[in-house]
Design a protein around this motif. Structure first.
Motif, PDB file in Angstrom:
ATOM      1  N   LYS A 207     -26.521  13.009  47.011  1.00 26.02           N
ATOM      2  CA  LYS A 207     -27.388  12.462  48.061  1.00 26.02           C
ATOM      3  C   LYS A 207     -26.784  11.175  48.576  1.00 26.02           C
ATOM      4  O   LYS A 207     -26.248  10.391  47.798  1.00 26.02           O
ATOM      5  CB  LYS A 207     -28.770  12.118  47.495  1.00 26.02           C
ATOM      6  CG  LYS A 207     -29.740  13.251  47.433  1.00 26.02           C
ATOM      7  CD  LYS A 207     -31.133  12.654  47.221  1.00 26.02           C
ATOM      8  CE  LYS A 207     -32.192  13.721  47.186  1.00 26.02           C
ATOM      9  NZ  LYS A 207     -32.616  14.071  45.829  1.00 26.02           N
ATOM     10  N   VAL A 208     -26.915  10.922  49.885  1.00 24.75           N
ATOM     11  CA  VAL A 208     -26.494   9.623  50.401  1.00 24.75           C
ATOM     12  C   VAL A 208     -27.627   8.632  50.148  1.00 24.75           C
ATOM     13  O   VAL A 208     -28.753   8.834  50.591  1.00 24.75           O
ATOM     14  CB  VAL A 208     -26.156   9.704  51.898  1.00 24.75           C
ATOM     15  CG1 VAL A 208     -25.982   8.307  52.478  1.00 24.75           C
ATOM     16  CG2 VAL A 208     -24.874  10.501  52.089  1.00 24.75           C
ATOM     17  N   VAL A 209     -27.321   7.581  49.383  1.00 23.68           N
ATOM     18  CA  VAL A 209     -28.381   6.649  48.990  1.00 23.68           C
ATOM     19  C   VAL A 209     -28.366   5.366  49.812  1.00 23.68           C
ATOM     20  O   VAL A 209     -29.340   4.624  49.831  1.00 23.68           O
ATOM     21  CB  VAL A 209     -28.319   6.313  47.489  1.00 23.68           C
ATOM     22  CG1 VAL A 209     -28.693   7.517  46.657  1.00 23.68           C
ATOM     23  CG2 VAL A 209     -26.938   5.816  47.103  1.00 23.68           C
ATOM     24  N   GLU A 210     -27.251   5.061  50.458  1.00 25.85           N
ATOM     25  CA  GLU A 210     -27.182   3.872  51.309  1.00 25.85           C
ATOM     26  C   GLU A 210     -26.252   4.184  52.457  1.00 25.85           C
ATOM     27  O   GLU A 210     -25.240   4.848  52.275  1.00 25.85           O
ATOM     28  CB  GLU A 210     -26.567   2.689  50.549  1.00 25.85           C
ATOM     29  CG  GLU A 210     -27.365   2.191  49.391  1.00 25.85           C
ATOM     30  CD  GLU A 210     -28.140   0.929  49.739  1.00 25.85           C
ATOM     31  OE1 GLU A 210     -28.097   0.504  50.912  1.00 25.85           O
ATOM     32  OE2 GLU A 210     -28.795   0.396  48.829  1.00 25.85           O
ATOM     33  N   THR A 211     -26.567   3.652  53.609  1.00 28.10           N
ATOM     34  CA  THR A 211     -25.652   3.782  54.720  1.00 28.10           C
ATOM     35  C   THR A 211     -25.806   2.559  55.586  1.00 28.10           C
ATOM     36  O   THR A 211     -26.911   2.057  55.747  1.00 28.10           O
ATOM     37  CB  THR A 211     -25.958   5.072  55.498  1.00 28.10           C
ATOM     38  OG1 THR A 211     -24.830   5.916  55.471  1.00 28.10           O
ATOM     39  CG2 THR A 211     -26.279   4.832  56.940  1.00 28.10           C
ATOM     40  N   GLY A 212     -24.719   2.019  56.101  1.00 24.71           N
ATOM     41  CA  GLY A 212     -24.837   0.867  56.977  1.00 24.71           C
ATOM     42  C   GLY A 212     -23.547   0.094  57.061  1.00 24.71           C
ATOM     43  O   GLY A 212     -22.583   0.415  56.357  1.00 24.71           O
ATOM     44  N   PRO A 213     -23.525  -0.909  57.929  1.00 27.33           N
ATOM     45  CA  PRO A 213     -22.354  -1.774  58.004  1.00 27.33           C
ATOM     46  C   PRO A 213     -22.194  -2.504  56.687  1.00 27.33           C
ATOM     47  O   PRO A 213     -23.189  -2.754  55.992  1.00 27.33           O
ATOM     48  CB  PRO A 213     -22.689  -2.761  59.124  1.00 27.33           C
ATOM     49  CG  PRO A 213     -23.936  -2.281  59.755  1.00 27.33           C
ATOM     50  CD  PRO A 213     -24.602  -1.332  58.849  1.00 27.33           C
ATOM     51  N   LEU A 214     -20.977  -2.837  56.374  1.00 25.84           N
ATOM     52  CA  LEU A 214     -20.726  -3.415  55.069  1.00 25.84           C
ATOM     53  C   LEU A 214     -21.479  -4.729  54.863  1.00 25.84           C
ATOM     54  O   LEU A 214     -21.983  -5.001  53.781  1.00 25.84           O
ATOM     55  CB  LEU A 214     -19.226  -3.624  54.882  1.00 25.84           C
ATOM     56  CG  LEU A 214     -18.778  -3.445  53.450  1.00 25.84           C
ATOM     57  CD1 LEU A 214     -19.079  -2.057  52.953  1.00 25.84           C
ATOM     58  CD2 LEU A 214     -17.309  -3.741  53.330  1.00 25.84           C
ATOM     59  N   GLU A 215     -21.577  -5.545  55.934  1.00 26.68           N
ATOM     60  CA  GLU A 215     -22.261  -6.842  55.776  1.00 26.68           C
ATOM     61  C   GLU A 215     -23.693  -6.615  55.303  1.00 26.68           C
ATOM     62  O   GLU A 215     -24.233  -7.387  54.532  1.00 26.68           O
ATOM     63  CB  GLU A 215     -22.313  -7.628  57.099  1.00 26.68           C
ATOM     64  CG  GLU A 215     -20.971  -7.889  57.735  1.00 26.68           C
ATOM     65  CD  GLU A 215     -20.487  -6.699  58.537  1.00 26.68           C
ATOM     66  OE1 GLU A 215     -21.139  -6.355  59.534  1.00 26.68           O
ATOM     67  OE2 GLU A 215     -19.474  -6.092  58.141  1.00 26.68           O
ATOM     68  N   GLN A 216     -24.270  -5.538  55.806  1.00 30.67           N
ATOM     69  CA  GLN A 216     -25.651  -5.249  55.432  1.00 30.67           C
ATOM     70  C   GLN A 216     -25.748  -4.865  53.955  1.00 30.67           C
ATOM     71  O   GLN A 216     -26.790  -4.981  53.340  1.00 30.67           O
ATOM     72  CB  GLN A 216     -26.142  -4.093  56.283  1.00 30.67           C
ATOM     73  CG  GLN A 216     -27.551  -4.225  56.774  1.00 30.67           C
ATOM     74  CD  GLN A 216     -27.892  -3.051  57.659  1.00 30.67           C
ATOM     75  OE1 GLN A 216     -28.012  -1.923  57.191  1.00 30.67           O
ATOM     76  NE2 GLN A 216     -28.044  -3.307  58.935  1.00 30.67           N
ATOM     77  N   LEU A 217     -24.632  -4.384  53.448  1.00 34.20           N
ATOM     78  CA  LEU A 217     -24.634  -3.942  52.051  1.00 34.20           C
ATOM     79  C   LEU A 217     -23.970  -4.986  51.161  1.00 34.20           C
ATOM     80  O   LEU A 217     -23.486  -4.685  50.096  1.00 34.20           O
ATOM     81  CB  LEU A 217     -23.897  -2.612  51.935  1.00 34.20           C
ATOM     82  CG  LEU A 217     -24.412  -1.501  52.836  1.00 34.20           C
ATOM     83  CD1 LEU A 217     -23.609  -0.240  52.612  1.00 34.20           C
ATOM     84  CD2 LEU A 217     -25.883  -1.236  52.592  1.00 34.20           C
ATOM     85  N   ARG A 218     -23.941  -6.225  51.655  1.00 30.61           N
ATOM     86  CA  ARG A 218     -23.279  -7.283  50.899  1.00 30.61           C
ATOM     87  C   ARG A 218     -23.803  -7.407  49.487  1.00 30.61           C
ATOM     88  O   ARG A 218     -23.094  -7.793  48.567  1.00 30.61           O
ATOM     89  CB  ARG A 218     -23.457  -8.631  51.622  1.00 30.61           C
ATOM     90  CG  ARG A 218     -22.417  -8.882  52.670  1.00 30.61           C
ATOM     91  CD  ARG A 218     -21.033  -8.834  52.070  1.00 30.61           C
ATOM     92  NE  ARG A 218     -20.026  -8.872  53.124  1.00 30.61           N
ATOM     93  CZ  ARG A 218     -18.808  -8.369  52.994  1.00 30.61           C
ATOM     94  NH1 ARG A 218     -18.454  -7.772  51.875  1.00 30.61           N
ATOM     95  NH2 ARG A 218     -17.944  -8.453  53.974  1.00 30.61           N
TER      96      ARG A 218
END
Ligand SMILES: Nc1ncnc2c1ncn2[C@@H]1O[C@H](COP(=O)(O)OP(=O)(O)O)[C@@H](O)[C@H]1O
Ligand SMILES: [Mg+2]
Lengths: 328, 530
Positions: A207-218
């Motif tokens: 399952k994809v658990v996170e998706t987004g621009p990297l800064e958002q996933l800092r």
């Protein structure tokens, strides 16, 4: 058209094994998309579905607006693929393989091919049998990068490459992005995707658990720091972006967000820094911290971190990791 | 234990686990065949008179001697019943053992499995040592069980033991040959090819040696398959001959280990030379040709040589005319036709089966390409699945046709020069080409299995061997008629071929096409599987 890849609710079963379990995955045109996940999480399965090498058990898949299972030839003329396990015909030379794949793809740009061979320092006259893993990888990369594709699907493209070649590869990917092409690159190494990707998707257990621009996933990219100090100052644990501070005699370990690194190092330096090691977080650390299942949750609790309810992915927010200090 | 052998025990257990179906299947198969043959032989030749008559007729028939060997005691029921087993089945056993050894050494090396294990505590010699140990165990089990089965079937126990140990020792000798081949060649395919070629040569050596008058000449003594026949089980039980295959093992096994020490993992003894840095392969058909032409070339050479030799044996047929039993025997094998025709027909139908074996091996390239991961890279390009699969399959069909054309011409040429009748070339060429559709059916079976059950690709060989065994021994085993009718080879027209053969040929071609369509349909809708 914005989305180059659209997967919704995709399920893929191999007999009793469910490799993908309701996967949603979306890649926008012109971006470099990092597809991250630990071994066995379903990255290769996803890419093979995008190519029509596997057939999905449920869900919908569109690639460049086409159905990868039915419109194979039309689709494949517009994309290039580097498999995760590059297997070559032992009797053919690297040059023969590259040219064959290029012709089958429909585009055969000799000048570009020769430039790439030089860039990757690959001798095309050697029989594939004698190539190392890294060199086999280079053959597949050159074959793919020499095409004129709109979409590049690269499954762990740098595995086996030495750091110098990894650099060359990164240069190529940046070039592709500058030309407006779309690149999906899978990896189980966080730092690799970090260096290249506009956006990342994180896959775990199908399952994809996170998706987004990297800064958002800092919040995912905390560096693990271990320092020996003359004397440990108080208040390290209240610095912004600093987590999981553990003090043992004169040694401090902590997890630090990129934004918190500067102030944290300043504090260490003024406390008489004697030695310092830092490590980028591994994906495994990350999963332990953010998406822990029951066993990982127990392990995480043991190192002093709170986790979400068992089995339920919990989006981490900056600073909400369990904060503890001086518990040693 | 020596350092280089570390991990042999683990490898043996792993190998036995991987072969937990295959080995019991082979062993039980050989033992069952032995038992039923012993029982059937006693029913077929109840009295001494009929035995002596049959044995004398066989010994007087050159093609039978060339194919199967001689009966050294015409009064022995065991020697007569098992005539087809001392050379023919022994060669099949040898092929199986060669496949087994290569599978656990060179093939594992190629797939990278050994590298993976070598990172652990696995000594350099462990794979070879474990492969040879497994094959020693398998050969002994197969030999002793077969001996017990023959005894249970009513044959003398001493002869049964000699026969069983003969199988075990010969099987082991060819395992050792394969062990050496796995070291000197550069790939698993080449190692298997080399071993099978070696088996074919030893088979041919003893064929020529056995034909000498009074046989057997020194050539039979140069061949491990010849040794097995010279044990003369049930016809003297010459135990000392067993020392020959044992001695060969004592030479070859240390040689294989020495050769292993002299090369790197994954490499052959000969260093690789650089090749062209630019490719001329324009598509999947070129690739199929490139990957397959060597094998076809090797088969073509073998077919021409074999064809000329067996074709020229036709001159011996005339000498048999004063033996009514021989005439009868030949007629029964070749249909109700003239003796020369019947003789040629028998030879040509054997070539038809061999061509089918080639067809299976060529069509099975599909599976080996897929399993080794090559197909994934190809299908990532704009090539379609069907186009790729069609390339290898078309090569298989074309290869079968070329081989049978060569077989027909060379058998015909051999026969024509022996009896001075040029018309035989055309007749035997037409007859050989009439075997093509049946061989295509087998290639079609391989494609169908590839499409629907790719992991069972190896079972196509078992199927082919079963058809051959059924054709050879079906009557002996009292197999039901409908079962025998299932074999495509039974529907291939025999020489002389005329327009009456068209319906059968058309039916076989349609069957092959249907199997191919089935295979393509399965392949189109299934997952790529490693
Ligand atoms: N052909 C297959 N048959 C059975 N299981 C498979 C097959 N391919 C993949 N799997 C399983 O699916 C899961 C995901 O595998 P994969 O996509 O290769 O992961 P990744 O590329 O992220 O390492 C794993 O548990 C793997 O064992
Ligand atoms: Mg993978």
């Amino acid at each position: 058209m914005d989305s180059v890849v659209e997967m919704t609710g995709v399920v893929k079963r191999f007999g009793a094994v469910t490799a993908l379990d309701g996967l949603d995955f979306e890649v926008a045109a012109g971006e470099v998309h990092g597809f991250l996940g630990p071994n066995g999480s379903g990255k290769s399965t996803t890419l093979r579905l995008l190519l029509g090498l596997l057939r999905s058990s449920a869900g919908s898949i569109r690639v460049l607006g086409l159905d990868p299972w039915h419109d194979v030839a039309a689709l494949h003329r517009r994309l290039a693929y580097v498999p995760g396990d590059v297997a070559l015909w032992p009797n053919l030379t690297g040059g023969e393989v590259i040219d064959l794949l290029g012709r089958l793809q429909g585009v055969h740009d000799r000048a570009r091919r020769d430039r790439l061979l030089e860039l990757f320092e690959l001798d095309p006259s050697k029989k594939s049998r004698t190539y190392s893993k890294g060199n086999r990888q280079k053959v597949a990369l050159v074959a793919a990068l020499a095409t004129d594709a709109e979409l590049f699907l690269l499954d762990e493209p740098t595995s086996g490459l030495d750091p110098l070649m990894e650099d060359a590869f990164r240069g190529c990917v940046r070039e592709l992005r500058a030309q407006g092409r779309t690149v999906v690159l899978s990896s189980h190494i966080l730092s690799e995707a970090e260096a290249l990707s506009d956006r990342v998707s994180i896959i775990r257990a199908g399952k994809v658990v996170e998706t987004g621009p990297l800064e958002q996933l800092r919040h995912l990219t905390r560096t693990s720091v271990t320092a020996d100090l003359a004397a440990v100052p108080p208040g390290l644990d209240v610095l912004p972006g600093v987590h999981d501070v553990v003090v043992t005699n004169h040694r401090v370990t902590a997890q630090v967000e990129p934004a918190g690194l500067g102030p944290f190092l300043d504090a260490l330096t003024s406390a008489g820094l004697q030695s310092l090691t830092s490590q980028p977080p591994t994906l495994e650390d990350l999963f332990l911290r953010h998406y822990g299942d029951i066993s990982a949750g127990d392990a995480a609790a043991a190192v002093g971190t709170t986790t979400g309810r068992s089995g339920v992915p919990r989006p981490g927010l900056p600073g909400d990791g369990g904060r503890r200090s001086r518990d040693a | 234990m020596r350092e280089t052998l570390a991990g042999t025990g683990v490898m043996i257990r792993l190998g036995l686990r991987r072969d937990r179906w295959l080995l019991p299947f082979w062993i039980a198969g050989f033992a069952l065949i032995s038992y039923s043959t012993a029982v059937a032989g006693a029913e077929l030749y109840p009295e001494l008179g009929s035995r002596v008559e049959a044995a004398t007729a066989l010994n007087a028939t050159a093609s039978m001697v060339a194919l199967f060997g001689r009966i050294y005691d015409p009064t022995s029921i065991g020697a007569l019943s098992l005539i087809k087993y001392t050379a023919f089945m022994t060669a099949i056993l040898a092929v199986l053992m060669a496949i087994l050894v290569v599978r656990h050494t060179r093939a594992d090396e190629e797939s990278g499995r050994l590298e993976l294990l070598g990172g652990g505590r696995l000594g350099r010699d462990a794979p070879l040592a474990s492969a040879l140990t497994i094959s020693l165990g398998a050969n002994l089990a197969l030999g002793l069980l077969s001996a017990a089965a023959l005894t249970a079937g009513g044959l003398p126990s001493s002869g049964s033991l000699a026969f069983g140990l003969g199988w075990a020792a010969t099987g082991m000798a060819f395992s050792a040959v394969a062990g050496v081949a796995a070291q000197v060649t550069a790939s698993a395919r080449a190692a298997t090819g080399f071993s099978i070629g070696f088996i074919a040569v030893t088979y041919a050596l003893r064929a020529v040696g056995d034909l000498a008058e009074p046989g057997p000449s020194v050539l039979s003594w140069l061949s491990p398959i010849g040794w097995n026949q010279q044990i003369r089980a049930f016809a003297g039980d010459r135990w000392w001959v067993l020392a020959l295959p044992a001695a060969l093992c004592l030479v070859l096994v240390p040689a294989a280990f020495a050769l292993r020490a002299a090369r790197d993992l994954g490499a052959g003894l000969r260093a690789e030379r650089p090749g062209p840095s630019a490719g001329s392969l324009a598509g999947v058909w070129d690739l199929a040709v490139r990957l397959q032409y060597r094998l076809l070339l090797a088969w073509s050479v073998a077919f021409v040589l074999f064809g000329v030799v067996i074709g020229s044996l036709v001159s011996n047929v005339g000498e048999l005319l004063n033996s009514p039993n021989a005439q009868d025997l030949i007629r029964r094998i070749g249909g109700q036709a003239a003796l020369t025709d019947a003789f040629l027909a028998a030879e040509i139908s054997i070539m038809g089966v061999l061509a089918a074996a080639y067809g299976v091996s060529a069509a099975n390239h599909l599976r080996s390409e897929e399993a080794s991961g090559h197909t994934e890279a190809l299908l990532g390009t704009a090539t379609t699945r069907i186009r790729w699969a069609a390339s290898h399959f078309a090569f298989a069909l074309a290869g079968v046709t070329v081989l049978l054309l060569l077989a027909g011409v060379s058998i015909g040429a051999g026969a024509a020069s022996a009896v001075g009748d040029a018309a035989l070339v055309g007749r035997s060429t037409v007859a050989a080409l009439a075997q093509v559709p049946a061989a295509w059916v087998l290639a079609g079976v391989a494609l169908a299995v590839f499409g629907w059950a790719p992991r069972l690709a190896g079972m196509v060989w078992v199927f082919l061997l079963a058809l051959v065994a059924l054709g050879e021994f079906g009557v002996l085993w009292n197999a039901p008629e409908w079962l025998m009718e299932l074999s495509p080879f039974r529907h291939s027209p025999l020489l002389p071929v005329d327009s009456g053969a068209v319906p059968a040929l058309a039916a076989l071609t349609v069957a092959a096409a249907a199997l191919a369509a089935l295979g393509f349909a399965g392949w189109r809708r299934r997952d790529l599987t490693a």
